[in-house]
Design a protein around this motif. Structure first.
Motif, PDB file in Angstrom:
ATOM      1  N   THR A  68       0.810  -1.215   0.000  1.00 59.02           N
ATOM      2  CA  THR A  68       0.000   0.000   0.000  1.00 59.02           C
ATOM      3  C   THR A  68       0.844   1.266   0.000  1.00 59.02           C
ATOM      4  O   THR A  68       0.311   2.361  -0.134  1.00 59.02           O
ATOM      5  CB  THR A  68      -0.935   0.022   1.225  1.00 59.02           C
ATOM      6  OG1 THR A  68      -0.173  -0.239   2.407  1.00 59.02           O
ATOM      7  CG2 THR A  68      -2.015  -1.029   1.094  1.00 59.02           C
TER       8      THR A  68
ATOM      9  N   VAL B 271      -5.182   1.365   3.862  1.00 59.30           N
ATOM     10  CA  VAL B 271      -5.898   0.136   3.527  1.00 59.30           C
ATOM     11  C   VAL B 271      -6.117   0.100   2.018  1.00 59.30           C
ATOM     12  O   VAL B 271      -6.522   1.103   1.422  1.00 59.30           O
ATOM     13  CB  VAL B 271      -7.264   0.058   4.252  1.00 59.30           C
ATOM     14  CG1 VAL B 271      -8.012  -1.211   3.850  1.00 59.30           C
ATOM     15  CG2 VAL B 271      -7.085   0.112   5.760  1.00 59.30           C
ATOM     16  N   ARG B 272      -5.807  -1.040   1.421  1.00 59.91           N
ATOM     17  CA  ARG B 272      -6.078  -1.242  -0.011  1.00 59.91           C
ATOM     18  C   ARG B 272      -7.266  -2.184  -0.134  1.00 59.91           C
ATOM     19  O   ARG B 272      -7.269  -3.277   0.442  1.00 59.91           O
ATOM     20  CB  ARG B 272      -4.854  -1.816  -0.715  1.00 59.91           C
ATOM     21  CG  ARG B 272      -5.054  -2.099  -2.209  1.00 59.91           C
ATOM     22  CD  ARG B 272      -3.720  -2.224  -2.920  1.00 59.91           C
ATOM     23  NE  ARG B 272      -3.085  -0.896  -3.010  1.00 59.91           N
ATOM     24  CZ  ARG B 272      -1.808  -0.701  -3.376  1.00 59.91           C
ATOM     25  NH1 ARG B 272      -1.038  -1.733  -3.661  1.00 59.91           N
ATOM     26  NH2 ARG B 272      -1.318   0.528  -3.446  1.00 59.91           N
ATOM     27  N   VAL B 273      -8.281  -1.742  -0.856  1.00 61.42           N
ATOM     28  CA  VAL B 273      -9.521  -2.505  -1.007  1.00 61.42           C
ATOM     29  C   VAL B 273      -9.718  -2.841  -2.482  1.00 61.42           C
ATOM     30  O   VAL B 273      -9.549  -1.979  -3.349  1.00 61.42           O
ATOM     31  CB  VAL B 273     -10.735  -1.698  -0.486  1.00 61.42           C
ATOM     32  CG1 VAL B 273     -12.024  -2.499  -0.653  1.00 61.42           C
ATOM     33  CG2 VAL B 273     -10.541  -1.311   0.980  1.00 61.42           C
TER      34      VAL B 273
ATOM     35  N   LEU C 286     -12.451  -4.013  -5.169  1.00 58.72           N
ATOM     36  CA  LEU C 286     -13.880  -4.158  -5.434  1.00 58.72           C
ATOM     37  C   LEU C 286     -14.045  -5.079  -6.632  1.00 58.72           C
ATOM     38  O   LEU C 286     -13.734  -4.706  -7.771  1.00 58.72           O
ATOM     39  CB  LEU C 286     -14.507  -2.792  -5.716  1.00 58.72           C
ATOM     40  CG  LEU C 286     -14.227  -1.672  -4.697  1.00 58.72           C
ATOM     41  CD1 LEU C 286     -14.977  -0.408  -5.093  1.00 58.72           C
ATOM     42  CD2 LEU C 286     -14.597  -2.111  -3.295  1.00 58.72           C
TER      43      LEU C 286
ATOM     44  N   ALA D 125      -4.526  -6.960   0.696  1.00 60.03           N
ATOM     45  CA  ALA D 125      -5.700  -6.134   0.396  1.00 60.03           C
ATOM     46  C   ALA D 125      -6.972  -6.771   0.937  1.00 60.03           C
ATOM     47  O   ALA D 125      -7.036  -7.979   1.196  1.00 60.03           O
ATOM     48  CB  ALA D 125      -5.819  -5.920  -1.115  1.00 60.03           C
ATOM     49  N   VAL D 126      -7.993  -5.955   1.105  1.00 62.06           N
ATOM     50  CA  VAL D 126      -9.323  -6.396   1.534  1.00 62.06           C
ATOM     51  C   VAL D 126     -10.189  -6.558   0.290  1.00 62.06           C
ATOM     52  O   VAL D 126     -10.267  -5.637  -0.532  1.00 62.06           O
ATOM     53  CB  VAL D 126      -9.965  -5.375   2.496  1.00 62.06           C
ATOM     54  CG1 VAL D 126     -11.391  -5.782   2.848  1.00 62.06           C
ATOM     55  CG2 VAL D 126      -9.124  -5.222   3.753  1.00 62.06           C
TER      56      VAL D 126
ATOM     57  N   VAL E  53     -13.833  -6.922  -1.474  1.00 55.31           N
ATOM     58  CA  VAL E  53     -15.266  -6.690  -1.298  1.00 55.31           C
ATOM     59  C   VAL E  53     -15.959  -7.086  -2.593  1.00 55.31           C
ATOM     60  O   VAL E  53     -15.640  -6.575  -3.663  1.00 55.31           O
ATOM     61  CB  VAL E  53     -15.573  -5.210  -0.982  1.00 55.31           C
ATOM     62  CG1 VAL E  53     -17.088  -5.002  -0.843  1.00 55.31           C
ATOM     63  CG2 VAL E  53     -14.858  -4.761   0.281  1.00 55.31           C
TER      64      VAL E  53
ATOM     65  N   VAL F 289     -19.914  -5.487   3.760  1.00 48.21           N
ATOM     66  CA  VAL F 289     -18.894  -4.466   3.962  1.00 48.21           C
ATOM     67  C   VAL F 289     -19.237  -3.665   5.212  1.00 48.21           C
ATOM     68  O   VAL F 289     -20.413  -3.438   5.512  1.00 48.21           O
ATOM     69  CB  VAL F 289     -18.775  -3.533   2.734  1.00 48.21           C
ATOM     70  CG1 VAL F 289     -20.030  -2.681   2.555  1.00 48.21           C
ATOM     71  CG2 VAL F 289     -17.545  -2.635   2.839  1.00 48.21           C
TER      72      VAL F 289
ATOM     73  N   ILE G 229     -11.180  -7.208  10.191  1.00 49.53           N
ATOM     74  CA  ILE G 229     -10.681  -7.771   8.933  1.00 49.53           C
ATOM     75  C   ILE G 229     -10.177  -9.188   9.147  1.00 49.53           C
ATOM     76  O   ILE G 229     -10.449 -10.096   8.353  1.00 49.53           O
ATOM     77  CB  ILE G 229      -9.568  -6.872   8.354  1.00 49.53           C
ATOM     78  CG1 ILE G 229     -10.152  -5.521   7.916  1.00 49.53           C
ATOM     79  CG2 ILE G 229      -8.883  -7.558   7.176  1.00 49.53           C
ATOM     80  CD1 ILE G 229      -9.108  -4.503   7.491  1.00 49.53           C
TER      81      ILE G 229
ATOM     82  N   PRO H 299     -15.121  -7.630   5.663  1.00 51.30           N
ATOM     83  CA  PRO H 299     -14.481  -6.641   4.788  1.00 51.30           C
ATOM     84  C   PRO H 299     -14.732  -5.225   5.324  1.00 51.30           C
ATOM     85  O   PRO H 299     -15.874  -4.810   5.486  1.00 51.30           O
ATOM     86  CB  PRO H 299     -15.168  -6.845   3.431  1.00 51.30           C
ATOM     87  CG  PRO H 299     -15.774  -8.215   3.506  1.00 51.30           C
ATOM     88  CD  PRO H 299     -16.168  -8.386   4.942  1.00 51.30           C
TER      89      PRO H 299
ATOM     90  N   VAL I  72     -14.029  -1.081   4.953  1.00 60.73           N
ATOM     91  CA  VAL I  72     -13.592   0.076   4.182  1.00 60.73           C
ATOM     92  C   VAL I  72     -13.564   1.261   5.140  1.00 60.73           C
ATOM     93  O   VAL I  72     -14.629   1.714   5.587  1.00 60.73           O
ATOM     94  CB  VAL I  72     -14.525   0.377   2.999  1.00 60.73           C
ATOM     95  CG1 VAL I  72     -14.110   1.674   2.292  1.00 60.73           C
ATOM     96  CG2 VAL I  72     -14.527  -0.785   2.006  1.00 60.73           C
TER      97      VAL I  72
END
Length: 213
Positions: free
Chosen positions: A20, A68-70, A72, A89-90, A92, A164, A182, A187, A189
């Protein structure tokens, strides 16, 4: 051999660097007026980088920086491997159907984009929206606590089974709860609306919420 010591320093520094810390690879999606998140698109999914120092409620942004890297990922495609710049990463899956929040401002933005009916957990009964407040009092929506007051109640959050959790962190001490959530498979954000300096910055979170829904 004089070159060996400097080389070791560079290698050790690189080992401590997180994914990140560098921009995600992809086609940038312009997100004007915000300084707390950026978005790129690639291979049918989007990567969102969120970063800000925690703002203590009623105070200054003097808390440790959170990054935080998400990712999608539409439900219709396979999720990418969490390697390279996606390590840690997370993920979603979108569109999300079940949403948890712990801040009234997030409720308002979800109402503005027509997604308030997807709420399964909120901070409490202090909603400005009569329908949300009624659903909370009827125990149709869980109460996880407001971010400006306390860390989220993780037991209630787990029971709500959100796709989320849009988490506002009102105190540096609450950041650990985000990492715990997490780790428990929720998940998260993070929402850094309070860190936006431009008055249109928070509005961009409505756009982010739209990407989720």
């Amino acid at each position: 051999m004089r070159w060996l010591f400097p080389l070791l320093i560079v290698l050790l520094a690189g080992c401590g660097k997180q994914a990140t810390d560098t921009p995600a690879i992809g086609r940038p999606i312009p997100v004007p007026h915000t300084r707390t998140f950026s978005v790129v698109e690639r291979n049918g999914y989007r990567v969102v980088d969120l970063h800000a120092n925690i703002v203590t409620w009623g105070g200054a942004a003097n808390g440790p920086e959170q990054r935080v890297r998400v990712v999608l990922v539409p439900r219709s495609i396979k999720a990418p491997a969490l390697t390279g710049d996606l390590a840690g990463a997370v993920v979603v899956r979108t569109p999300v159907k079940r949403i948890a929040v712990n801040y009234g401002g997030s409720e308002a933005l979800l109402s503005a984009i027509g997604a308030a009916d997807r709420l399964v957990a909120v901070g409490g009964t202090k909603s400005y929206d009569d329908s949300i407040r009624r659903r909370v009092k009827n125990r149709e929506i869980g109460q996880i606590g407001y971010g400006w007051h306390s860390p989220p109640n993780l037991d209630v959050l787990l029971a709500a089974k959100p796709d989320v959790f849009l988490m506002t962190i009102g105190d540096p001490a609450h950041a650990d709860a985000m990492r715990r959530a997490i780790a428990m498979g929720i998940p998260v954000v993070p929402v850094f609306m309070a860190n936006e300096s431009d008055y249109l910055g928070p509005v961009q979170y409505a756009r982010l919420f739209g990407m989720l829904t």
